[in-house]
Design an enzyme around this catalytic site. Structure first.
Site, short mmCIF file in Angstrom:
data_model
loop_
_atom_site.label_atom_id
_atom_site.label_comp_id
_atom_site.label_asym_id
_atom_site.label_seq_id
_atom_site.Cartn_x
_atom_site.Cartn_y
_atom_site.Cartn_z
N THR A 155 61.18 21.79 71.42
CA THR A 155 60.10 21.33 72.26
C THR A 155 60.73 20.35 73.27
O THR A 155 61.94 20.19 73.29
CB THR A 155 58.96 20.69 71.43
OG1 THR A 155 57.87 20.45 72.32
CG2 THR A 155 59.37 19.41 70.74
N GLY B 45 49.17 20.35 66.18
CA GLY B 45 47.88 20.79 65.66
C GLY B 45 47.61 20.13 64.34
O GLY B 45 48.50 20.02 63.50
N HIS B 46 46.41 19.60 64.16
CA HIS B 46 46.05 19.07 62.85
C HIS B 46 44.59 19.36 62.57
O HIS B 46 43.78 19.46 63.48
CB HIS B 46 46.37 17.58 62.73
CG HIS B 46 45.95 16.76 63.92
ND1 HIS B 46 46.83 16.40 64.92
CD2 HIS B 46 44.76 16.28 64.27
CE1 HIS B 46 46.17 15.72 65.83
NE2 HIS B 46 44.91 15.62 65.47
N GLN C 76 55.33 17.51 65.79
CA GLN C 76 56.45 18.46 65.67
C GLN C 76 57.48 17.99 64.63
O GLN C 76 57.10 17.37 63.66
CB GLN C 76 57.12 18.69 67.03
CG GLN C 76 56.32 19.57 67.96
CD GLN C 76 55.32 18.79 68.80
OE1 GLN C 76 55.61 17.71 69.27
NE2 GLN C 76 54.15 19.33 68.98
N LYS D 258 52.34 16.52 57.71
CA LYS D 258 52.26 15.11 58.14
C LYS D 258 50.82 14.63 58.08
O LYS D 258 50.54 13.48 57.80
CB LYS D 258 52.74 14.96 59.60
CG LYS D 258 54.22 15.18 59.80
CD LYS D 258 54.61 14.93 61.25
CE LYS D 258 54.21 15.99 62.24
NZ LYS D 258 54.82 17.29 62.09
N GLY E 225 58.66 21.00 61.97
CA GLY E 225 57.21 20.77 62.09
C GLY E 225 56.42 21.45 61.00
O GLY E 225 57.00 22.14 60.12
N ASP E 226 55.11 21.22 61.01
CA ASP E 226 54.21 21.84 60.04
C ASP E 226 54.57 21.51 58.60
O ASP E 226 54.55 22.37 57.72
CB ASP E 226 54.20 23.37 60.21
CG ASP E 226 53.93 23.77 61.64
OD1 ASP E 226 53.06 23.15 62.26
OD2 ASP E 226 54.62 24.68 62.14
N LYS F 287 48.32 15.02 56.11
CA LYS F 287 47.79 14.43 54.88
C LYS F 287 48.27 12.97 54.73
O LYS F 287 47.50 12.09 54.40
CB LYS F 287 48.25 15.26 53.67
CG LYS F 287 47.92 14.57 52.38
CD LYS F 287 48.29 15.36 51.15
CE LYS F 287 48.46 14.41 49.99
NZ LYS F 287 48.69 15.08 48.72
N GLY G 146 49.67 18.74 46.24
CA GLY G 146 48.48 19.50 46.64
C GLY G 146 47.88 18.86 47.88
O GLY G 146 48.30 17.78 48.29
P1 IMP Z 1 56.37 23.91 73.05
O1 IMP Z 1 56.39 22.57 72.37
O2 IMP Z 1 54.99 24.49 73.18
O3 IMP Z 1 57.12 23.90 74.33
O4 IMP Z 1 57.14 24.95 72.10
C1 IMP Z 1 58.55 24.88 71.89
C2 IMP Z 1 58.90 25.24 70.45
O5 IMP Z 1 58.39 24.23 69.58
C3 IMP Z 1 58.30 26.55 69.98
O6 IMP Z 1 59.19 27.16 69.09
C4 IMP Z 1 57.06 26.12 69.22
O7 IMP Z 1 56.67 27.04 68.23
C5 IMP Z 1 57.56 24.82 68.59
N1 IMP Z 1 56.46 23.88 68.31
C6 IMP Z 1 55.76 23.15 69.20
N2 IMP Z 1 54.83 22.41 68.58
C7 IMP Z 1 54.95 22.66 67.27
C8 IMP Z 1 54.28 22.16 66.09
O8 IMP Z 1 53.38 21.33 66.15
N3 IMP Z 1 54.72 22.68 64.91
C9 IMP Z 1 55.73 23.57 64.83
N4 IMP Z 1 56.37 24.04 65.88
C10 IMP Z 1 55.99 23.60 67.10
#
Ligand code: IMP
Length: 498
Positions: free
Chosen positions: A266, A48-49, A251, A24, A20-21, A26, A489
């Site tokens: 997740t 989160g975006h 994610q 995506k 994740g992170d 952009k 960028g």
């Molecule tokens: P949950 O999705 O809140 O249950 O978290 C489970 C795991 O997924 C944890 O390690 C979170 O940090 C990771 N995680 C959940 N959503 C994101 C995301 O949008 N980006 C990166 N990691 C995520």
């Protein structure tokens, strides 16, 4: 968006090949201009975006990123696979409205499972000891209820009697858990702002169910009623009609419940199959997958194995101990350059995090930083396909050398793994998703000289530094994939199409 890449495409997806992170957002933004429908199908408010509305930046979680194009008639869809928290969506709609953006073309699947206050409570309560490092948005407990057939759905918001009947039945088993909880801890969690500052707290039963029924079936229901639809039918029909559809992933594949690193995952399948299904389509309906891959480093938030992490266990513990962006700026801003060139990988990791602004959008947590791992990438590509979009490649400009992981050496106790015996010193070329194995994998690296040229204004692949292109060729050769897009960028124009 380059026309040739999309010329013969109707349904495209953006999925992350890592944890994740990966930026995506952009790509989704770029593609939203092209698409008629923008559909989310996985995750929930754990994603989160950042959305910029009238020059103001907002961190949103549930609303699809394409909502900015609502006024152009584009349809934004929250699909059947999304863990739906009505409170969060209503807040996001409110923020948009307050900032002059009226939401007209939003659709919410009647089949999406509903996040309830006790999911948030259970998530936060259990993560204190389980230490997965969840986002605390109730995702795991909701999906557990879903598979054990105890969840409520968006459609239930429209039918107060059915909502109440189901909740009354499901609450029985919840009461056993609630009663076994430490009341002080539960009270503290329930007084969090995500849980309406204690609104749901009741001294006897911990959660006040009448309040839940009331809020969900009156206030939430009234606000959301106009948006609720059979979105799978709408999306399938849109495909038949020839509309352009963008599936917006959340994610990353290495966090997927079906493919991710066990335990530290997740709870939805955020790889391509899960995304397509959660949007109401099939994987074969997708014409092109943008496999988003951060390069030539990667990140992870929360706990779990991360073989190439700079600084290893020390970094995992450090990031787990509530460091914030502010802490790091206060402590290290004046040493950034020195740390980027440090031989101490822990320090270099902090510097790369600062350089890349790698802090969680949902939780503000420091993201753990490591070198690009091709064992993991190859695995993700077997799931999502060969087409890669590299992001954030400008972050490592100026580094003397870039390390890329090609294999692992197993360092743990002898164990059986998939019909073979793994001994200390064994080479591993295929990604083992079991955390007990991954935690014992030492990366083997190939080293490349870095580049010093500013690459953020380069528009054509040919103009990139030779040292940079050598790494690109190496990755393509090693993975058998095709790097089609390179983001140099954060701005739209800072994108190279090959
Ligand atoms: P949950 O999705 O809140 O249950 O978290 C489970 C795991 O997924 C944890 O390690 C979170 O940090 C990771 N995680 C959940 N959503 C994101 C995301 O949008 N980006 C990166 N990691 C995520």
């Amino acid at each position: 968006m380059k026309k040739e890449l999309l010329a013969d495409k109707q349904v495209v997806a953006v999925v992350c090949n890592q944890w994740g992170d990966t930026g995506k957002g952009k790509l989704v933004d770029l593609l939203s201009e092209w698409a008629d429908y923008i559909v989310r199908g996985t995750g929930g408010a754990n994603a989160g975006h950042t959305i910029v509305v009238n020059d103001k930046k907002f961190a949103f979680h549930l609303i699809p990123s394409g909502i900015l194009y609502d006024n152009l008639g584009k349809i934004n869809v929250i699909g059947r696979g999304v863990a739906f928290d009505p409170k969060i969506l209503i807040e996001e709609i409110y923020i948009l409205e307050k900032n002059g953006l009226q939401v007209h073309n939003l659709l919410i699947s009647h089949e999406a499972p509903l996040v309830l206050p006790y999911h948030l409570l259970f998530d936060r309560y259990s993560d204190r000891s389980e230490k997965v490092g969840t986002t605390g948005r109730g995702i795991g407990p909701l999906y557990s209820d879903y598979v054990s057939r105890n969840s409520l759905f968006v459609n239930d918001l429209l039918n107060p009697e059915i909502f109440k009947e189901k909740l009354t039945k499901y609450v029985e088993s919840k009461r056993i858990i609630l009663n076994s909880m430490n009341k002080e801890v539960a009270e503290k969690i329930l007084s969090h702002k995500h849980l309406l500052n204690g609104f749901f707290f009741n001294k006897d039963t911990i959660i006040d169910f009448d309040k839940v029924v009331d809020l969900y079936t009156k206030e939430y229901s009234e606000k959301l009623r106009p948006f609720i639809e059979n979105t799978s039918k709408v999306v399938k029909q849109a495909r038949k009609n020839g509309s352009k559809i963008l599936l917006e992933g959340a994610q990353g594949t290495l966090l997927s419940i079906d493919y991710g690193t066990t335990k530290y995952q997740t709870s939805s399948d955020c790889a391509i199959e899960g995304l397509a299904k959660g949007c109401g389509l099939k994987e074969k309906d997708v014409d092109y997958v943008f496999g988003i891959t951060k390069a030539f480093f990667m990140t992870r938030v929360g706990n779990g194995p991360f073989p190439t992490e700079l600084g290893g266990k020390k970094s995992e513990e450090y990031c787990d101990s509530s460091q914030t962006k502010n802490d790091e700026e206060t402590n290290y801003a004046n040493k950034l350059e020195e740390m980027l060139h440090s031989n101490d990988e822990f320090e270099k990791g902090i510097a790369i995090r600062m350089q890349g602004n790698e802090y969680g959008a949902t939780t503000g947590r420091t993201r753990r930083v490591g070198w690009l791992d091709l064992v993991a990438l190859k695995y993700a590509m077997q799931i999502n396909g060969p087409n890669l979009t590299l992001t954030k490649v400008d972050v490592l400009t100026g580094l003397d050398k870039i390390k890329i992981c090609t294999d692992y050496t197993y360092q743990g106790k002898e164990i059986d793994y998939a019909g073979r015996s793994l001994k200390t010193g064994s080479t591993i070329k295929e990604f083992p998703r079991f955390s007990e194995i991954l935690y014992n994998c030492e990366p083997v690296y190939e080293e490349f000289p870095g580049w010093t040229e500013d690459i953020t204004k380069i528009k054509n692949y040919g103009n990139l530094p030779e040292n940079f292109k050598k790494i690109i060729s190496f990755i393509e050769e090693y993975t058998g994939g095709s790097i089609d897009v390179i983001s140099v960028g954060p701005e739209r124009e800072q994108t190279i199409f090959r």
